[in-house]
Structure formats: structure tokens, C-alpha cells
Design a protein around this motif. Structure first.
Motif, PDB file in Angstrom:
ATOM      1  N   ASP A   1      29.717  53.088  32.211  1.00 29.06           N
ATOM      2  CA  ASP A   1      28.293  52.166  32.596  1.00 29.06           C
ATOM      3  C   ASP A   1      28.557  51.072  32.475  1.00 29.06           C
ATOM      4  OD1 ASP A   1      26.229  51.445  33.493  1.00 29.06           O
ATOM      5  OD2 ASP A   1      24.845  51.864  32.388  1.00 29.06           O
ATOM      6  N   THR A   2      28.490  50.067  33.754  1.00 28.56           N
ATOM      7  CA  THR A   2      29.128  49.239  33.283  1.00 28.56           C
ATOM      8  C   THR A   2      27.916  47.385  34.022  1.00 28.56           C
ATOM      9  OG1 THR A   2      29.899  48.211  35.903  1.00 28.56           O
ATOM     10  CG2 THR A   2      31.378  48.953  34.167  1.00 28.56           C
ATOM     11  N   MET A   3      26.822  48.893  34.146  1.00 25.98           N
ATOM     12  CA  MET A   3      25.636  47.864  34.962  1.00 25.98           C
ATOM     13  C   MET A   3      25.004  47.571  33.765  1.00 25.98           C
ATOM     14  SD  MET A   3      26.031  47.836  37.896  1.00 25.98           S
ATOM     15  CE  MET A   3      24.017  47.095  38.468  1.00 25.98           C
ATOM     16  N   LYS A   4      24.655  47.789  32.516  1.00 28.85           N
ATOM     17  CA  LYS A   4      24.095  46.656  31.599  1.00 28.85           C
ATOM     18  C   LYS A   4      24.985  45.858  30.720  1.00 28.85           C
ATOM     19  CE  LYS A   4      21.661  51.112  29.472  1.00 28.85           C
ATOM     20  NZ  LYS A   4      21.631  52.500  29.205  1.00 28.85           N
ATOM     21  N   SER A   5      26.354  45.755  30.964  1.00 29.92           N
ATOM     22  CA  SER A   5      26.742  44.460  30.549  1.00 29.92           C
ATOM     23  C   SER A   5      26.766  42.975  31.588  1.00 29.92           C
ATOM     24  CB  SER A   5      28.500  44.684  30.703  1.00 29.92           C
ATOM     25  OG  SER A   5      28.925  43.739  30.106  1.00 29.92           O
ATOM     26  N   LYS A   6      26.447  42.629  30.111  1.00 28.87           N
ATOM     27  CA  LYS A   6      26.483  40.598  31.354  1.00 28.87           C
ATOM     28  C   LYS A   6      28.269  40.385  32.010  1.00 28.87           C
ATOM     29  CE  LYS A   6      22.548  38.675  28.583  1.00 28.87           C
ATOM     30  NZ  LYS A   6      22.399  37.800  27.652  1.00 28.87           N
ATOM     31  N   VAL A   7      28.943  40.732  30.823  1.00 30.42           N
ATOM     32  CA  VAL A   7      29.891  39.894  31.795  1.00 30.42           C
ATOM     33  C   VAL A   7      30.320  41.771  32.598  1.00 30.42           C
ATOM     34  CG1 VAL A   7      30.424  39.053  29.959  1.00 30.42           C
ATOM     35  CG2 VAL A   7      31.228  41.439  29.511  1.00 30.42           C
ATOM     36  N   GLY A   8      30.293  42.280  32.648  1.00 29.33           N
ATOM     37  CA  GLY A   8      30.422  42.966  33.849  1.00 29.33           C
ATOM     38  C   GLY A   8      31.560  44.233  33.547  1.00 29.33           C
ATOM     39  N   SER A   9      31.413  44.747  32.474  1.00 27.04           N
ATOM     40  CA  SER A   9      32.901  45.459  31.786  1.00 27.04           C
ATOM     41  C   SER A   9      32.588  46.353  30.808  1.00 27.04           C
ATOM     42  CB  SER A   9      33.882  44.659  31.903  1.00 27.04           C
ATOM     43  OG  SER A   9      34.004  43.933  30.414  1.00 27.04           O
ATOM     44  N   ASN A  10      33.365  47.791  30.368  1.00 27.04           N
ATOM     45  CA  ASN A  10      33.070  48.883  29.593  1.00 27.04           C
ATOM     46  C   ASN A  10      33.633  49.191  29.226  1.00 27.04           C
ATOM     47  OD1 ASN A  10      32.465  50.975  27.826  1.00 27.04           O
ATOM     48  ND2 ASN A  10      29.946  51.296  28.994  1.00 27.04           N
ATOM     49  N   VAL A  11      34.388  48.721  27.274  1.00 26.81           N
ATOM     50  CA  VAL A  11      35.451  49.381  27.225  1.00 26.81           C
ATOM     51  C   VAL A  11      35.481  49.789  25.812  1.00 26.81           C
ATOM     52  CG1 VAL A  11      37.962  48.276  25.882  1.00 26.81           C
ATOM     53  CG2 VAL A  11      36.184  46.613  27.133  1.00 26.81           C
ATOM     54  N   THR A  12      35.721  51.977  26.687  1.00 30.31           N
ATOM     55  CA  THR A  12      35.691  52.437  25.325  1.00 30.31           C
ATOM     56  C   THR A  12      37.208  52.741  24.509  1.00 30.31           C
ATOM     57  OG1 THR A  12      34.729  54.020  27.586  1.00 30.31           O
ATOM     58  CG2 THR A  12      35.824  55.296  25.281  1.00 30.31           C
ATOM     59  N   LEU A  13      37.544  52.248  23.522  1.00 30.66           N
ATOM     60  CA  LEU A  13      38.492  52.111  22.504  1.00 30.66           C
ATOM     61  C   LEU A  13      39.117  53.944  22.047  1.00 30.66           C
ATOM     62  CD1 LEU A  13      40.726  51.605  21.146  1.00 30.66           C
ATOM     63  CD2 LEU A  13      39.263  49.864  19.421  1.00 30.66           C
ATOM     64  N   ILE A  14      40.084  54.226  22.395  1.00 30.16           N
ATOM     65  CA  ILE A  14      40.067  55.772  20.872  1.00 30.16           C
ATOM     66  C   ILE A  14      41.222  54.737  20.106  1.00 30.16           C
ATOM     67  CG2 ILE A  14      40.652  57.561  21.118  1.00 30.16           C
ATOM     68  CD1 ILE A  14      38.453  57.607  23.025  1.00 30.16           C
ATOM     69  N   ASN A  15      40.223  54.507  19.197  1.00 37.38           N
ATOM     70  CA  ASN A  15      41.357  54.409  17.776  1.00 37.38           C
ATOM     71  C   ASN A  15      40.798  54.993  16.388  1.00 37.38           C
ATOM     72  OD1 ASN A  15      39.240  53.537  16.378  1.00 37.38           O
ATOM     73  ND2 ASN A  15      39.082  51.102  16.722  1.00 37.38           N
ATOM     74  N   VAL A  16      41.868  54.899  15.302  1.00 38.36           N
ATOM     75  CA  VAL A  16      41.704  55.922  14.276  1.00 38.36           C
ATOM     76  C   VAL A  16      40.273  56.210  14.026  1.00 38.36           C
ATOM     77  CG1 VAL A  16      41.676  53.978  12.219  1.00 38.36           C
ATOM     78  CG2 VAL A  16      42.620  56.222  12.121  1.00 38.36           C
ATOM     79  N   MET A  17      39.381  55.298  14.040  1.00 40.88           N
ATOM     80  CA  MET A  17      38.100  56.469  13.865  1.00 40.88           C
ATOM     81  C   MET A  17      37.492  57.375  14.692  1.00 40.88           C
ATOM     82  SD  MET A  17      37.443  53.857  11.448  1.00 40.88           S
ATOM     83  CE  MET A  17      34.820  54.201  11.102  1.00 40.88           C
ATOM     84  N   GLN A  18      37.771  56.789  15.737  1.00 38.55           N
ATOM     85  CA  GLN A  18      37.495  58.651  16.052  1.00 38.55           C
ATOM     86  C   GLN A  18      38.479  59.365  17.010  1.00 38.55           C
ATOM     87  OE1 GLN A  18      37.602  55.222  18.383  1.00 38.55           O
ATOM     88  NE2 GLN A  18      35.104  54.028  17.566  1.00 38.55           N
TER      89      GLN A  18
END
Length: 225
Positions: free
Chosen positions: A69-86
């Protein structure tokens, strides 16, 4: 020169050379699954008990094939990060990845990863991407289409923008750290807690303090989820 003095000098020179050429060491074992809940504080994460390691430590049902979903973002993007925490199995392996969704005219605003180089691949749509060098700040930028690849060197400010007014875009990025970190420039400058003095920022940007006060009063959101 006395023998003891000679060996002391050699040891000192060796120490200086080793410090000058030091880099992150390679893992000394096949892997080190992160124990996220360990109370022990180290640079990274301590290893999980090998007897407790399992295949799920190296797996995550991340649904990276699904649009975000990018509609809720003021900048119009959504970053889904997969790092060591996930994904605890990434610990000590020096890699992570992200899916980035862009709305029409959406952007991943200027930011930097203090601990990682990034390689970006456009999966769908068109992106205008670039980075800026350290002073004197030369811009390297290019329009990318589906299948194109671009590299952002470690620590340099970079961005991605979807120039299409009617089509979304999608990219996937690989980063050379299990925890690359991100500093979004506008958020850091105008949205820090506590705020940077408006006297400092007014002087730096050569504008009136009222302009700085207005910028600091805005909501600086995080587009990383």
C-alpha cells in the motif's frame, strides 16, 4: 638497537598496518543465527545456541510478490525491508534486501545507508534514480526501465522517483549489510527529536527562521515498514 626494542618496534608497526587495512572479518563458522532476545550486547547479535537452530531461522514468508500500500504515504512509496531483525539467519552474512513500491509520482526520498552499498533492480515501471557524491556533490542520475540495474555506493545520498502519472513502479534492492540502516535526509534535518536549532538551519539553508519553523512543524513520516 637492543633486541627487545627492535621487537617492540616491529610489533608496533604491525599493529598500525593491521588497523589501517582492517575490514569486517569473514565469518569463522558456516553461520551464526541471531539470538534477537539475548541480553548480551555486542556489535550485531550473539549467536543462537546451535542446538536450537532450525530451518525457520533462515526462512520468512515475506510475500514480496504482493503489492504494498502506497496510498498512506505522503511521499508515495512503501519500503519492505528484510534484514536481520526479520530473518535471524542473516546474522554475520552481510546481506539484506528490500522491496520498494512506488505510487504514480511517488518517490523514495533522498536518504543514505550508513553501512551498506545498494544494488537496485526495477521490476515494473520506470524510475528516475541517482546519487550524489561527497563534496563537491556531483549528481549521477539516470532513467531506468524494467530489468535495469543501478548501484548506490555505501553512505552516499540517493533517491528513486516514479515519473509516471498513471502507473506504479516496483523495485527490489540488495544491500551489503545485515542491518544497513537508513537516514532520510529531510526527516533527519527537519524532524529530529529534539529539533535542531532553527538558527543553525536558517544559516545553513540561507532562509528565514520562519521557513525553518514551518518545515519543522510538518509530520516527517517513515516510509519503511
Amino acid at each position: 638497537m637492543a633486541a627487545s626494542t627492535y621487537f617492540l618496534l616491529v610489533a608496533f608497526v604491525a599493529l598500525v598496518i593491521s588497523q589501517a587495512t582492517a575490514s569486517d572479518p569473514s565469518p569463522l563458522q558456516d553461520f551464526c543465527v541471531a539470538d534477537i532476545h539475548s541480553p548480551v550486547k555486542v556489535n550485531g547479535f550473539v549467536c543462537k545456541d546451535p542446538m536450537a537452530e532450525k530451518a525457520d531461522d533462515f526462512f520468512k514468508a515475506a510475500n514480496l510478490d504482493k503489492p504494498r500500500d502506497t496510498m498512506k504515504s505522503k511521499v508515495g512509496s512503501n519500503v519492505t525491508l528484510i534484514n536481520v531483525m526479520q530473518l535471524p539467519g542473516l546474522n554475520t552474512l552481510g546481506i539484506s534486501l528490500a522491496r520498494i513500491d512506488y505510487a504514480p509520482f511517488g518517490e523514495n526520498p533522498p536518504h543514505t545507508h550508513p553501512r551498506a552499498t545498494e544494488i537496485l533492480t526495477v521490476l515494473e515501471g520506470t524510475l528516475y534514480v541517482g546519487f550524489v557524491t561527497s563534496n563537491p556533490n556531483k549528481l549521477f542520475a539516470k532513467v531506468h526501465n524494467k530489468g535495469d540495474v543501478f548501484v548506490f555506493p555505501e553512505g552516499l545520498i540517493h533517491f528513486q522517483f516514479n515519473p509516471a502519472y498513471d502507473k506504479p513502479a516496483v523495485a527490489i534492492a540488495a544491500l551489503s549489510s545485515q542491518n544497513p540502516g537508513v537516514i532520510t535526509i529531510a526527516n533527519a534535518v527537519f524532524g529530529s527529536k529534539p529539533p535542531i536549532s532553527d538558527d543553525v538551519l536558517a544559516k545553513a539553508f540561507q532562509v528565514e527562521k520562519g521557513t525553518i519553523d514551518w518545515l519543522q512543524a510538518q509530520f516527517w513520516e517513515n516510509n519503511h515498514y
